[in-house]
Design an enzyme around this catalytic site. Structure first.
Site, PDB file in Angstrom:
ATOM      1  N   SER A  69       0.828  -1.203   0.000  1.00 29.69           N
ATOM      2  CA  SER A  69       0.000   0.000   0.000  1.00 29.69           C
ATOM      3  C   SER A  69       0.862   1.252   0.000  1.00 29.69           C
ATOM      4  O   SER A  69       1.602   1.513   0.951  1.00 29.69           O
ATOM      5  CB  SER A  69      -0.901   0.026   1.241  1.00 29.69           C
ATOM      6  OG  SER A  69      -1.472   1.315   1.359  1.00 29.69           O
ATOM      7  N   HIS A  84      -0.931  -1.344  -4.196  1.00 33.59           N
ATOM      8  CA  HIS A  84      -2.258  -1.044  -3.656  1.00 33.59           C
ATOM      9  C   HIS A  84      -2.369   0.471  -3.467  1.00 33.59           C
ATOM     10  O   HIS A  84      -1.542   1.082  -2.794  1.00 33.59           O
ATOM     11  CB  HIS A  84      -2.421  -1.773  -2.327  1.00 33.59           C
ATOM     12  CG  HIS A  84      -3.768  -1.667  -1.709  1.00 33.59           C
ATOM     13  ND1 HIS A  84      -4.837  -2.439  -2.109  1.00 33.59           N
ATOM     14  CD2 HIS A  84      -4.237  -0.878  -0.709  1.00 33.59           C
ATOM     15  CE1 HIS A  84      -5.911  -2.135  -1.366  1.00 33.59           C
ATOM     16  NE2 HIS A  84      -5.567  -1.186  -0.518  1.00 33.59           N
ATOM     17  N   ASP A 101      -4.592   3.475  -2.214  1.00 34.12           N
ATOM     18  CA  ASP A 101      -5.688   3.780  -1.287  1.00 34.12           C
ATOM     19  C   ASP A 101      -6.206   5.198  -1.493  1.00 34.12           C
ATOM     20  O   ASP A 101      -5.570   6.164  -1.078  1.00 34.12           O
ATOM     21  CB  ASP A 101      -5.188   3.664   0.157  1.00 34.12           C
ATOM     22  CG  ASP A 101      -5.098   2.228   0.632  1.00 34.12           C
ATOM     23  OD1 ASP A 101      -6.080   1.483   0.466  1.00 34.12           O
ATOM     24  OD2 ASP A 101      -4.040   1.857   1.184  1.00 34.12           O
ATOM     25  N   MET A 142      -8.884   7.964  -0.498  1.00 35.19           N
ATOM     26  CA  MET A 142      -9.785   8.295   0.626  1.00 35.19           C
ATOM     27  C   MET A 142     -10.314   9.704   0.464  1.00 35.19           C
ATOM     28  O   MET A 142      -9.558  10.613   0.102  1.00 35.19           O
ATOM     29  CB  MET A 142      -9.027   8.220   1.947  1.00 35.19           C
ATOM     30  CG  MET A 142      -8.385   6.880   2.208  1.00 35.19           C
ATOM     31  SD  MET A 142      -7.506   6.931   3.774  1.00 35.19           S
ATOM     32  CE  MET A 142      -6.827   5.271   3.808  1.00 35.19           C
ATOM     33  N   HIS A 200      -8.024   0.873  -4.484  1.00 30.17           N
ATOM     34  CA  HIS A 200      -9.021   0.678  -3.423  1.00 30.17           C
ATOM     35  C   HIS A 200      -9.696   2.016  -3.138  1.00 30.17           C
ATOM     36  O   HIS A 200      -9.087   2.913  -2.562  1.00 30.17           O
ATOM     37  CB  HIS A 200      -8.277   0.142  -2.179  1.00 30.17           C
ATOM     38  CG  HIS A 200      -9.134  -0.077  -0.985  1.00 30.17           C
ATOM     39  ND1 HIS A 200      -8.616  -0.257   0.279  1.00 30.17           N
ATOM     40  CD2 HIS A 200     -10.479  -0.157  -0.835  1.00 30.17           C
ATOM     41  CE1 HIS A 200      -9.602  -0.439   1.135  1.00 30.17           C
ATOM     42  NE2 HIS A 200     -10.753  -0.375   0.495  1.00 30.17           N
ATOM     43  N   MET A 255     -11.982   4.218  -1.183  1.00 26.67           N
ATOM     44  CA  MET A 255     -12.708   4.441   0.079  1.00 26.67           C
ATOM     45  C   MET A 255     -13.391   5.792  -0.029  1.00 26.67           C
ATOM     46  O   MET A 255     -13.036   6.757   0.665  1.00 26.67           O
ATOM     47  CB  MET A 255     -11.724   4.372   1.250  1.00 26.67           C
ATOM     48  CG  MET A 255     -11.283   2.939   1.552  1.00 26.67           C
ATOM     49  SD  MET A 255      -9.792   2.890   2.552  1.00 26.67           S
ATOM     50  CE  MET A 255      -8.572   3.068   1.271  1.00 26.67           C
ATOM     51  N   MET A 311     -11.726  -6.248   4.770  1.00 22.85           N
ATOM     52  CA  MET A 311     -10.943  -5.293   5.570  1.00 22.85           C
ATOM     53  C   MET A 311     -10.625  -5.931   6.925  1.00 22.85           C
ATOM     54  O   MET A 311     -11.519  -6.409   7.627  1.00 22.85           O
ATOM     55  CB  MET A 311     -11.727  -3.990   5.797  1.00 22.85           C
ATOM     56  CG  MET A 311     -11.902  -3.111   4.570  1.00 22.85           C
ATOM     57  SD  MET A 311     -10.363  -2.658   3.716  1.00 22.85           S
ATOM     58  CE  MET A 311      -9.447  -1.817   5.017  1.00 22.85           C
ATOM     59  N   ASP A 355      -6.704  -6.655   3.904  1.00 21.93           N
ATOM     60  CA  ASP A 355      -6.087  -5.320   3.946  1.00 21.93           C
ATOM     61  C   ASP A 355      -6.199  -4.757   5.354  1.00 21.93           C
ATOM     62  O   ASP A 355      -7.292  -4.546   5.863  1.00 21.93           O
ATOM     63  CB  ASP A 355      -6.832  -4.422   2.940  1.00 21.93           C
ATOM     64  CG  ASP A 355      -6.291  -2.998   2.877  1.00 21.93           C
ATOM     65  OD1 ASP A 355      -5.235  -2.728   3.466  1.00 21.93           O
ATOM     66  OD2 ASP A 355      -6.942  -2.174   2.211  1.00 21.93           O
TER      67      ASP A 355
HETATM   68  C1  DX5 Z   1      -6.580   1.288   5.370  1.00 19.35           C
HETATM   69  C2  DX5 Z   1      -6.030   1.041   3.978  1.00 19.35           C
HETATM   70  C3  DX5 Z   1      -4.899   0.093   3.969  1.00 19.35           C
HETATM   71  C4  DX5 Z   1      -3.666   0.552   4.702  1.00 19.35           C
HETATM   72  C5  DX5 Z   1      -2.909  -0.670   5.148  1.00 19.35           C
HETATM   73  O1  DX5 Z   1      -7.740   1.998   5.253  1.00 19.35           O
HETATM   74  O2  DX5 Z   1      -7.051   0.499   3.150  1.00 19.35           O
HETATM   75  O3  DX5 Z   1      -4.574  -0.306   2.635  1.00 19.35           O
HETATM   76  O4  DX5 Z   1      -2.827   1.374   3.928  1.00 19.35           O
HETATM   77  O5  DX5 Z   1      -1.850  -0.267   5.948  1.00 19.35           O
HETATM   78  P1  DX5 Z   1      -1.142  -1.251   6.970  1.00 19.35           P
HETATM   79  O6  DX5 Z   1      -0.622  -2.417   6.206  1.00 19.35           O
HETATM   80  O7  DX5 Z   1      -0.082  -0.411   7.578  1.00 19.35           O
HETATM   81  O8  DX5 Z   1      -2.208  -1.683   7.966  1.00 19.35           O
HETATM   82 ZN    ZN Z   2      -6.531  -0.392   1.194  1.00 18.52          ZN
END
Ligand code: DX5
Ligand code: ZN
Length: 221
Positions: free
Chosen positions: A8, A33, A35, A37, A66, A68, A137, A175
């Protein structure tokens, strides 16, 4: 079963994203990955398509995006255009799952649905035939560096059982809080795609950290 590491980039150094992600790929990561948000679906803001589109021409990795964000249907074209190979939306964020899956598949890309910790596997049962992957998740979405929720493993196993019962072949991704210590439980429950942020990206150690995960895969049956 093919095991895949998807580091990620949320935990990477954004001033040298190309360099950091190249280190993870040198260590054996085939996916990245990404992310996204929005500060509404989750209580944090990360980045959008304009950021990772710059990574696309310099990386051969598979871009696992991903989302969010609330009502992701508003931005699917943008995320595809920026270079996503897979688009993962949250079932809790949209009423348009079928239309999004259709659009992603029409572009020749993979489609996935993510479920938050409180959402049971059954909530997306009717959509599983549309899925190339499901994302369980293992933390509350929003932040990197949280602790792995081992109590999500029955949900992973449930998706594996549903895959068998329904004669489907989607991948199962986990994840949140994935490390060399927690990954074994997730693999045993049936996961084969592992997101890891803080356990991979560390200054000077990223390549070595990624390689340790790839070595760990060899111990799974
Ligand atoms: C959380 C994200 C993850 C996050 C994982 O909302 O979707 O992808 O970056 O990070 P680690 O591996 O540090 O938990
Ligand atoms: Zn993620």
């Amino acid at each position: 079963m093919k095991y895949i590491l998807s580091p990620s980039i949320l935990s990477a150094d954004f001033s040298k994203l190309a360099e950091d992600t190249a280190s993870a790929v040198r260590g054996g990561a085939e996916w990245l990955h990404i992310d996204v948000m929005d500060g509404a679906f989750v209580p944090n803001i990360s980045f959008g398509a304009p950021v990772y589109k710059w990574l696309r021409p310099v990386s051969d990795a598979f871009f696992d995006v991903h989302l969010m964000i609330d009502r992701p249907e508003r931005y699917i074209d943008d995320f595809l255009k920026a270079g996503a190979d897979l688009i993962c939306i949250h079932c809790e964020a949209t009423q348009e799952i079928e239309a999004i899956a259709e659009k992603v598949h029409a572009a020749g890309k993979l489609f996935a649905i993510a479920v938050k910790p409180a959402t049971p596997a059954e909530a997306i049962k009717e959509y599983l035939p549309l899925c190339d992957m499901v994302l369980v998740m293992t933390v509350e979405p929003g932040f990197g560096g949280q602790s792995f929720m081992a109590n999500m493993m029955p949900k992973v196993a449930k998706f594996r059982a549903l895959r068998e019962d329904l004669g489907l072949d989607y991948m199962i991704q986990v994840d949140g809080g994935i490390s060399l210590q927690t990954i074994g439980d997730a693999a045993a429950a049936g996961a084969n795609v592992f997101v890891a942020g803080s356990a991979v990206f560390k200054p000077g150690e990223t390549e070595k950290n990624a390689r340790a995960f790839i070595e760990k895969f060899k111990t799974f049956k």
